[in-house]
Enzyme design. Sequence first.
Site, PDB file in Angstrom:
ATOM      1  N   GLY A  20     -35.364  20.231 -45.847  1.00 52.90           N
ATOM      2  CA  GLY A  20     -35.204  20.183 -44.404  1.00 52.90           C
ATOM      3  C   GLY A  20     -36.135  21.169 -43.734  1.00 52.90           C
ATOM      4  O   GLY A  20     -37.044  21.708 -44.359  1.00 52.90           O
ATOM      5  N   PHE A  22     -35.456  24.174 -42.501  1.00 50.86           N
ATOM      6  CA  PHE A  22     -35.239  25.580 -42.814  1.00 50.86           C
ATOM      7  C   PHE A  22     -34.790  25.830 -44.251  1.00 50.86           C
ATOM      8  O   PHE A  22     -34.639  26.985 -44.643  1.00 50.86           O
ATOM      9  CB  PHE A  22     -34.200  26.180 -41.864  1.00 50.86           C
ATOM     10  CG  PHE A  22     -34.593  26.102 -40.419  1.00 50.86           C
ATOM     11  CD1 PHE A  22     -35.610  26.898 -39.921  1.00 50.86           C
ATOM     12  CD2 PHE A  22     -33.967  25.217 -39.554  1.00 50.86           C
ATOM     13  CE1 PHE A  22     -35.991  26.819 -38.587  1.00 50.86           C
ATOM     14  CE2 PHE A  22     -34.337  25.139 -38.221  1.00 50.86           C
ATOM     15  CZ  PHE A  22     -35.351  25.945 -37.740  1.00 50.86           C
ATOM     16  N   LYS A  40     -28.954  25.387 -52.549  1.00 49.92           N
ATOM     17  CA  LYS A  40     -29.615  25.388 -51.249  1.00 49.92           C
ATOM     18  C   LYS A  40     -30.340  26.719 -51.086  1.00 49.92           C
ATOM     19  O   LYS A  40     -29.724  27.780 -51.160  1.00 49.92           O
ATOM     20  CB  LYS A  40     -28.586  25.206 -50.134  1.00 49.92           C
ATOM     21  CG  LYS A  40     -29.181  24.935 -48.752  1.00 49.92           C
ATOM     22  CD  LYS A  40     -28.088  24.536 -47.770  1.00 49.92           C
ATOM     23  CE  LYS A  40     -28.651  24.170 -46.411  1.00 49.92           C
ATOM     24  NZ  LYS A  40     -27.608  23.711 -45.471  1.00 49.92           N
ATOM     25  N   ASP A 134     -21.407  16.394 -36.713  1.00 51.75           N
ATOM     26  CA  ASP A 134     -22.544  15.563 -37.143  1.00 51.75           C
ATOM     27  C   ASP A 134     -22.099  14.585 -38.221  1.00 51.75           C
ATOM     28  O   ASP A 134     -22.761  14.410 -39.234  1.00 51.75           O
ATOM     29  CB  ASP A 134     -23.694  16.436 -37.648  1.00 51.75           C
ATOM     30  CG  ASP A 134     -25.018  15.654 -37.758  1.00 51.75           C
ATOM     31  OD1 ASP A 134     -25.158  14.617 -37.070  1.00 51.75           O
ATOM     32  OD2 ASP A 134     -25.885  16.070 -38.542  1.00 51.75           O
TER      33      ASP A 134
END
Length: 445
Positions: A20, A22, A40, A134
């Site tokens: 992604g 960031f 991550k 989301d």
Amino acid sequence: MKKVSRKVGKYEVGRTIGEGTFAKVKFAQNMETGESVAMKVLAKSTILKHKMVDQIKREISIMKIVRHKHIVILHEVLASRTKIYIILEFVTGGELYDKIVNHGRLHENDARRYFQQLVDAVAHCHSKGVYHRDLKPENLLLDAFGNLKVSDFGLSALPQQGVGLLHTTCGTPNYVAPEVISHRGYDGAAADVWSCGVILYVLMAGYLPFDEVDLPTLYKKINAAEYSCPFWFSSGAKSLIDKILVPNPKTRITIEGIKKHSWFRKNYVPVKQSDKEEVDLDDVRAVFDDIEDKYVAEQSENSEVSPLIMNAFEMITLSQGLNLSVLFDRRQDYVRRQTRFVSRKPAKDIISTIETVAESMSLKVHTRNYKTRLEGVSANKAGHFAVVLEVFEVAPSLFMVDVRKASGDTLEYHKFYKNFCAKLENIIWRAEGGGSCSLLRTISC
């Protein structure tokens, strides 16, 4: 050629499986237990530069607070001098979105089961004062047993003392509630309910209830709840969706109301959740409160610049449903968010061809070693579109090119992949007969 190996604490880190703006998500393995995890990775410099410390800390804290059978598990948080590592459950069944793209609309009973699991997870979040904001099929993963797992809490909100309504406009336009896009304060619980209703519609219809090429028209239809249910929807399903997709959040059905609806209750087995589970946020505080001093060992055993070698274990664990054929079966009518093709051309020629084709399509090209990022503007001019391609060696003189969406709309990515691959025909290798089995035999030789 030596395999590049990297370790973070007790984890051996493998290839990138998601990317992604960031953060990157890498496949990793716990060397003590053998358990596969998703790691991550966030750069501290990026977090500090963009003033994201509070946001990331919030996301991690939320995932620790909302432990549930149908929510991706956060195992632990680690830090080095330069990076933060969030260790997550590795979910092998892919995205629920893939199932819709592959099979079209789902059978009503299957849609109901996924919806029940989604509502259970969302209800648990709300009971903890957490609103996802989301919710969409791309953020709903499936485990090896076909059970739903809610992921991506990057836009989630925790309540602040003395604040009743949320004011940030976020989420994916097609799934966002009318009150969110109207820039008025909104109730996070009611907004999540609306998104759940859109998801249920998509599962049963195979397409979106609100879908327009330009945002003003899309928003107008959302605000008016201008949609119609297909003829194959049962009266019970239509009744529930009509109670969810109500523009006024005050008259919209609640999570509790959904759970009492007769259509929802059919074959419903609620998740038994322990309310006594204690949440330990000590590792989160250690990472963010002592951002420079608390770190784990990072090791890079080989710095030779060459395509990473993907061994058989990685190929099996990273293929959806542990089915190797999906690594190489490139049917043009079915493209996942993460897609792959095979080439017998030299790795440098593959990268060179990718760059040439991308430039001819007016895309920005950024290449480092054997990974290329392509960037452009989305077709509807509503945002940016980015794709990452990475070359792996899977056998002598045989390379796999992994293609994944980094940002932008998934349907747009599908179209991009088909178009892009058509221009790469001279480097894509297909086994004799076109089947994946002969290709797999070649690799195993």
